[in-house]
Design a protein around this motif. Structure first.
Motif, PDB file in Angstrom:
ATOM      1  N   ASP A 170       0.833  -1.197   0.000  1.00 37.24           N
ATOM      2  CA  ASP A 170       0.000   0.000   0.000  1.00 37.24           C
ATOM      3  C   ASP A 170       0.868   1.248   0.000  1.00 37.24           C
ATOM      4  O   ASP A 170       1.888   1.316   0.693  1.00 37.24           O
ATOM      5  N   CYS A 171       0.421   2.243  -0.761  1.00 39.11           N
ATOM      6  CA  CYS A 171       1.061   3.562  -0.733  1.00 39.11           C
ATOM      7  C   CYS A 171       0.218   4.462   0.161  1.00 39.11           C
ATOM      8  O   CYS A 171      -0.934   4.760  -0.149  1.00 39.11           O
ATOM      9  N   VAL A 172       0.777   4.839   1.304  1.00 37.12           N
ATOM     10  CA  VAL A 172       0.060   5.670   2.276  1.00 37.12           C
ATOM     11  C   VAL A 172       0.601   7.088   2.161  1.00 37.12           C
ATOM     12  O   VAL A 172       1.797   7.331   2.386  1.00 37.12           O
ATOM     13  N   GLU A 173      -0.273   8.018   1.802  1.00 37.66           N
ATOM     14  CA  GLU A 173       0.168   9.392   1.547  1.00 37.66           C
ATOM     15  C   GLU A 173       0.487  10.165   2.818  1.00 37.66           C
ATOM     16  O   GLU A 173       1.345  11.048   2.809  1.00 37.66           O
ATOM     17  N   GLU A 174      -0.189   9.840   3.916  1.00 31.68           N
ATOM     18  CA  GLU A 174      -0.003  10.603   5.156  1.00 31.68           C
ATOM     19  C   GLU A 174       0.172   9.660   6.331  1.00 31.68           C
ATOM     20  O   GLU A 174      -0.765   8.951   6.713  1.00 31.68           O
ATOM     21  N   ALA A 175       1.363   9.624   6.888  1.00 30.46           N
ATOM     22  CA  ALA A 175       1.640   8.793   8.062  1.00 30.46           C
ATOM     23  C   ALA A 175       2.783   9.428   8.842  1.00 30.46           C
ATOM     24  O   ALA A 175       3.472  10.326   8.353  1.00 30.46           O
ATOM     25  N   THR A 176       2.968   8.974  10.060  1.00 25.40           N
ATOM     26  CA  THR A 176       4.091   9.433  10.888  1.00 25.40           C
ATOM     27  C   THR A 176       4.822   8.220  11.430  1.00 25.40           C
ATOM     28  O   THR A 176       4.199   7.273  11.922  1.00 25.40           O
ATOM     29  N   VAL A 177       6.145   8.262  11.316  1.00 22.72           N
ATOM     30  CA  VAL A 177       6.988   7.151  11.753  1.00 22.72           C
ATOM     31  C   VAL A 177       7.833   7.588  12.938  1.00 22.72           C
ATOM     32  O   VAL A 177       8.365   8.710  12.954  1.00 22.72           O
ATOM     33  N   LEU A 178       7.944   6.716  13.932  1.00 25.87           N
ATOM     34  CA  LEU A 178       8.703   6.994  15.153  1.00 25.87           C
ATOM     35  C   LEU A 178       9.746   5.902  15.363  1.00 25.87           C
ATOM     36  O   LEU A 178       9.430   4.709  15.280  1.00 25.87           O
ATOM     37  N   PRO A 276       4.671  10.463   3.247  1.00 22.98           N
ATOM     38  CA  PRO A 276       4.207   9.226   2.605  1.00 22.98           C
ATOM     39  C   PRO A 276       5.119   8.045   2.938  1.00 22.98           C
ATOM     40  O   PRO A 276       6.324   8.202   3.144  1.00 22.98           O
ATOM     41  N   VAL A 277       4.523   6.864   2.992  1.00 23.74           N
ATOM     42  CA  VAL A 277       5.286   5.625   3.194  1.00 23.74           C
ATOM     43  C   VAL A 277       4.691   4.533   2.317  1.00 23.74           C
ATOM     44  O   VAL A 277       3.534   4.616   1.885  1.00 23.74           O
ATOM     45  N   ILE A 278       5.479   3.526   2.060  1.00 26.69           N
ATOM     46  CA  ILE A 278       4.984   2.302   1.437  1.00 26.69           C
ATOM     47  C   ILE A 278       4.883   1.259   2.535  1.00 26.69           C
ATOM     48  O   ILE A 278       5.838   1.056   3.298  1.00 26.69           O
ATOM     49  N   ALA A 279       3.733   0.618   2.638  1.00 22.13           N
ATOM     50  CA  ALA A 279       3.500  -0.377   3.678  1.00 22.13           C
ATOM     51  C   ALA A 279       3.139  -1.702   3.026  1.00 22.13           C
ATOM     52  O   ALA A 279       2.358  -1.739   2.065  1.00 22.13           O
ATOM     53  N   GLY A 280       3.717  -2.781   3.509  1.00 22.10           N
ATOM     54  CA  GLY A 280       3.401  -4.071   2.921  1.00 22.10           C
ATOM     55  C   GLY A 280       3.936  -5.222   3.720  1.00 22.10           C
ATOM     56  O   GLY A 280       4.604  -5.054   4.745  1.00 22.10           O
ATOM     57  N   VAL A 281       3.636  -6.418   3.238  1.00 30.73           N
ATOM     58  CA  VAL A 281       4.072  -7.654   3.876  1.00 30.73           C
ATOM     59  C   VAL A 281       5.126  -8.298   2.996  1.00 30.73           C
ATOM     60  O   VAL A 281       4.924  -8.480   1.788  1.00 30.73           O
ATOM     61  N   ILE A 282       6.260  -8.646   3.584  1.00 29.00           N
ATOM     62  CA  ILE A 282       7.352  -9.264   2.844  1.00 29.00           C
ATOM     63  C   ILE A 282       7.705 -10.593   3.483  1.00 29.00           C
ATOM     64  O   ILE A 282       7.354 -10.852   4.634  1.00 29.00           O
ATOM     65  N   GLY A 283       8.442 -11.405   2.708  1.00 31.28           N
ATOM     66  CA  GLY A 283       8.906 -12.677   3.227  1.00 31.28           C
ATOM     67  C   GLY A 283       8.089 -13.838   2.715  1.00 31.28           C
ATOM     68  O   GLY A 283       6.995 -13.671   2.160  1.00 31.28           O
ATOM     69  N   THR A 284       8.613 -15.030   2.899  1.00 29.76           N
ATOM     70  CA  THR A 284       7.910 -16.251   2.538  1.00 29.76           C
ATOM     71  C   THR A 284       7.820 -17.184   3.748  1.00 29.76           C
ATOM     72  O   THR A 284       6.742 -17.533   4.192  1.00 29.76           O
ATOM     73  N   GLY A 293      10.504   3.903   2.534  1.00 27.13           N
ATOM     74  CA  GLY A 293      10.394   5.233   1.951  1.00 27.13           C
ATOM     75  C   GLY A 293      11.222   6.265   2.691  1.00 27.13           C
ATOM     76  O   GLY A 293      11.821   5.996   3.751  1.00 27.13           O
ATOM     77  N   GLU A 294      11.271   7.477   2.127  1.00 28.45           N
ATOM     78  CA  GLU A 294      12.088   8.542   2.694  1.00 28.45           C
ATOM     79  C   GLU A 294      11.646   8.920   4.099  1.00 28.45           C
ATOM     80  O   GLU A 294      12.475   9.304   4.936  1.00 28.45           O
ATOM     81  N   THR A 295      10.358   8.825   4.376  1.00 33.08           N
ATOM     82  CA  THR A 295       9.873   9.169   5.717  1.00 33.08           C
ATOM     83  C   THR A 295      10.462   8.229   6.762  1.00 33.08           C
ATOM     84  O   THR A 295      10.849   8.663   7.860  1.00 33.08           O
ATOM     85  N   VAL A 296      10.546   6.950   6.428  1.00 32.43           N
ATOM     86  CA  VAL A 296      11.126   5.965   7.348  1.00 32.43           C
ATOM     87  C   VAL A 296      12.609   6.268   7.565  1.00 32.43           C
ATOM     88  O   VAL A 296      13.104   6.280   8.702  1.00 32.43           O
ATOM     89  N   VAL A 297      13.326   6.540   6.460  1.00 29.59           N
ATOM     90  CA  VAL A 297      14.758   6.829   6.552  1.00 29.59           C
ATOM     91  C   VAL A 297      14.997   8.082   7.391  1.00 29.59           C
ATOM     92  O   VAL A 297      15.887   8.118   8.263  1.00 29.59           O
ATOM     93  N   ALA A 298      14.187   9.124   7.155  1.00 32.94           N
ATOM     94  CA  ALA A 298      14.376  10.381   7.871  1.00 32.94           C
ATOM     95  C   ALA A 298      14.115  10.214   9.371  1.00 32.94           C
ATOM     96  O   ALA A 298      14.861  10.734  10.208  1.00 32.94           O
ATOM     97  N   ALA A 299      13.051   9.489   9.731  1.00 34.17           N
ATOM     98  CA  ALA A 299      12.745   9.276  11.149  1.00 34.17           C
ATOM     99  C   ALA A 299      13.881   8.528  11.843  1.00 34.17           C
ATOM    100  O   ALA A 299      14.273   8.865  12.963  1.00 34.17           O
ATOM    101  N   GLU A 300      14.453   7.541  11.156  1.00 37.53           N
ATOM    102  CA  GLU A 300      15.542   6.772  11.755  1.00 37.53           C
ATOM    103  C   GLU A 300      16.806   7.624  11.897  1.00 37.53           C
ATOM    104  O   GLU A 300      17.493   7.561  12.911  1.00 37.53           O
ATOM    105  N   GLN A 301      17.072   8.472  10.888  1.00 34.89           N
ATOM    106  CA  GLN A 301      18.301   9.261  10.947  1.00 34.89           C
ATOM    107  C   GLN A 301      18.211  10.390  11.963  1.00 34.89           C
ATOM    108  O   GLN A 301      19.185  10.663  12.674  1.00 34.89           O
ATOM    109  N   GLN A 336      19.471  11.325   4.204  1.00 39.39           N
ATOM    110  CA  GLN A 336      19.537  10.639   2.929  1.00 39.39           C
ATOM    111  C   GLN A 336      18.198  10.710   2.201  1.00 39.39           C
ATOM    112  O   GLN A 336      17.156  10.385   2.754  1.00 39.39           O
ATOM    113  N   GLY A 337      18.249  11.148   0.950  1.00 40.17           N
ATOM    114  CA  GLY A 337      17.045  11.245   0.139  1.00 40.17           C
ATOM    115  C   GLY A 337      16.351  12.583   0.246  1.00 40.17           C
ATOM    116  O   GLY A 337      15.515  12.930  -0.590  1.00 40.17           O
ATOM    117  N   LYS A 338      16.664  13.370   1.299  1.00 43.56           N
ATOM    118  CA  LYS A 338      16.018  14.672   1.486  1.00 43.56           C
ATOM    119  C   LYS A 338      17.018  15.814   1.508  1.00 43.56           C
ATOM    120  O   LYS A 338      16.640  16.974   1.360  1.00 43.56           O
TER     121      LYS A 338
END
Length: 354
Positions: A170-178, A276-284, A293-301, A336-338
């Motif tokens: 899913d592409c989520v246009e508005e979210a906040t990452v902590l 914005p963030v991309i949200a999904g399920v990965i793995g097998t 996404g950039e929001t995740v990277v920015a929150a972590e940095q 990074q990315g911003k």
């Protein structure tokens, strides 16, 4: 045959009742006998029996009414009912079955035929009991699987996984990452055993889990001593930034009152970004719900650039929080990315204006 199978007899004729009781007890059934339908119904209510043998015509309550009452009762197990009567007409058989009887024996009955019908009912009751037990165990396993699924995925994502095998992205246009981590955790853990380190992280993260649930954020994952949560995913919410800010402030307060048994108090570094963030399920083999996404990277940095004991937010988060929260500009950092990003320290909520 289960030697402890219980049978309820409803028969107003004392000789027939005594004979039937002797026949069944000789076959090792546990018998409860009643001399009329109402007494049988009261005995059934007090202790439901899986097998019931009832006469058709009895004082106070007849066999048909007893059948209907038993079928209408909410018992925990299956009940097999045999109706005994001198009536032989086909319409009588239909009436008995419609009332809820499973089998029908005409008087005078043959002992062998009666026991064969009782044994048939016993087998059906035992099969029903086995099926009920298997269903109970299956239900328990399903509940365990559901709890496990909900412990790994947000409830909305878990439902989608159960109903649809297609990939979730899913592409989520508005979210906040902590992101939050414990300052100098490696140094704090150096003089502890592995069991103590795991126990400390479990206690800290359990507290964060309760706070995340309280403020409506989704815990995404933990990596070492880092805790990641998000607001606005998978369910959108207009106050996603405020919810994340409230969680961050609560996490800092929680650590102030937490006795970790360390030489110095635990101090968190928290970073927050909105966008914005991309949200999904990965793995097998091991599925995981994650964000990219950039929001995740920015929150972590900005967490990494943060000060121990403080909450650092990006300008994007500041834009959404500045009217209700106290924020102090700290300066620019490269993300990074911003590129260069102005950051702010979140220190509290503004007092509500009367």
């Amino acid at each position: 045959m289960d030697a402890a199978m219980r049978v309820l007899i409803a028969e107003d004729d004392p000789d027939s009742r005594a004979l039937l009781q002797r026949i069944l007890e000789k076959e090792r059934y546990r018998v409860t006998a009643a001399d009329n339908g109402r007494a049988a119904w009261e005995a059934f209510q007090a202790a439901p029996c899986p097998l019931v043998i009832t006469d058709w015509l009895m004082p106070q309550m007849g066999g048909l009414e007893l059948c209907r009452k038993i079928r209408a009762a909410k018992t925990s197990g299956y009940v097999y009912i045999i109706l005994v009567t001198a009536r032989e007409a086909k319409e009588d058989l239909v009436q008995a079955m419609d009332a809820g009887a499973n089998d029908y024996v005409t008087k005078p009955y043959d002992r062998g035929e009666l026991l064969a019908r009782v044994r048939s009912g016993t087998r059906i009751v035992e099969l029903e009991q086995q099926l009920s037990e298997k269903n109970r165990l299956l239900s328990q396993e399903q509940e365990k699987s559901q709890r496990l699924l909900l412990s790994i995925f947000p409830s909305a994502v878990a439902e989608r996984l159960k109903q649809d095998a297609s990939p979730i992205a899913d592409c989520v246009e508005e979210a906040t990452v902590l992101f939050a981590d414990i300052h100098n955790f490696a140094g704090l853990a150096a003089d502890r055993s592995p069991l103590q380190v795991v126990g400390l992280l479990k206690e800290v993260f359990s507290r964060f889990d309760r706070l995340a649930e309280r403020f409506g954020l989704e815990k995404i994952k933990t990596i070492g001593d880092t805790y990641m949560a998000a607001s606005g995913v998978p369910q959108p919410r207009p106050d996603h930034a405020e919810a994340a800010a409230d969680l961050a402030l609560a996490m800092q307060r929680e650590m102030m009152g937490f006795d970790a048994g360390t030489r110095v108090p635990l101090r968190l570094r928290i970073g927050i970004d909105s966008g914005p963030v991309i949200a999904g399920v990965i793995g097998t083999a091991r599925l995981a719900y994650d964000l990219w996404g950039e929001t995740v990277v920015a929150a972590e940095q900005v967490k990494t650039y943060g000060l121990p004991g403080f909450i650092q937010v990006t300008e994007a988060a500041w834009q959404r929080l500045r009217d209700k929260y106290i924020l102090e500009e700290r300066g620019e950092f490269f993300v990074q990315g911003k590129g260069a990003v102005t950051t702010y320290l979140l220190t509290g909520r503004r007092a509500a204006v009367p």
